[in-house]
Design an enzyme around this catalytic site. Sequence first.
Site, PDB file in Angstrom:
ATOM      1  N   CYS A  33       0.825  -1.204   0.000  1.00  0.00           N
ATOM      2  CA  CYS A  33       0.000   0.000   0.000  1.00  0.00           C
ATOM      3  C   CYS A  33       0.863   1.259   0.000  1.00  0.00           C
ATOM      4  O   CYS A  33       2.081   1.201   0.153  1.00  0.00           O
ATOM      5  CB  CYS A  33      -0.936  -0.019   1.209  1.00  0.00           C
ATOM      6  SG  CYS A  33      -2.402   1.026   0.976  1.00  0.00           S
TER       7      CYS A  33
ATOM      8  N   ASP B 148      -6.501  -3.263  11.444  1.00  0.00           N
ATOM      9  CA  ASP B 148      -5.385  -2.329  11.415  1.00  0.00           C
ATOM     10  C   ASP B 148      -5.388  -1.505  12.696  1.00  0.00           C
ATOM     11  O   ASP B 148      -6.405  -1.387  13.374  1.00  0.00           O
ATOM     12  CB  ASP B 148      -5.519  -1.389  10.206  1.00  0.00           C
ATOM     13  CG  ASP B 148      -4.229  -0.648   9.890  1.00  0.00           C
ATOM     14  OD1 ASP B 148      -3.222  -0.874  10.583  1.00  0.00           O
ATOM     15  OD2 ASP B 148      -4.235   0.159   8.938  1.00  0.00           O
TER      16      ASP B 148
END
Length: 229
Positions: free
Chosen positions: A17, A158
């Site tokens: 990412c 996360d």
Amino acid sequence: MAVERGEFYSEVLVKICGTRTAEAAQVAVESGADLIGMIMVPNLKRTVTVEQARAISDAVHKFSGEHFSHVGIGKDQWFADHLDVVRKRAPLVVGVFRNQSLNEILRIQREANIDIVQLHGDEPIEWAEKIPVPVIKKFSPGEEDLHRPGFHAVSLLDGGSGGEGQKISWNDLPDTGEFFLAGGLTVDNVSEAVKVKNVRGVDVSSGVESDGKQDHEKIKQFITNAKGR
């Protein structure tokens, strides 16, 4: 004709990412990354424009990736089936959004040719029904709707708001259901992360950077370590 990759199959999926260039995306894909994430949230240090996102998408789509939908996915195996489809059709492009309007998400998804939308804020899970491509939804450990079938295709656990390298306790992860793990993952710990129960994918951003920029060698090593090659 799609460009062929080598034999990178692994049960674990890898998402790189915070990608900002087509060159970094190509390095990641050629090294075996399954998902290439781009930050579409305004005014962050890793944010890319729609034009930059389209260039990254074009680079990834030279390989074997393609769009896919929820069609044919049964709720009994909702998450497992989606993960299997991702694995078969990778590499795919993910656009990361946080607390933006649905109209903005839909516009950017279309203009940047994004395969998967990641909702990383407080968006209602029902938005997944209104987005024409599958959705990755971010959760914190213990949060409701983590494994509610019929909406988001992939659950992501996360720490913090994402991209900060904030690790969550692996002892607090759910005992059931499959999910992606993010937060504080690095070249050094990812080989252990993929062994954690129910982890089917790993997501990294700051962990493959040096001096705030994506490090191609770290990207390669992270993927190698994650996939056990």
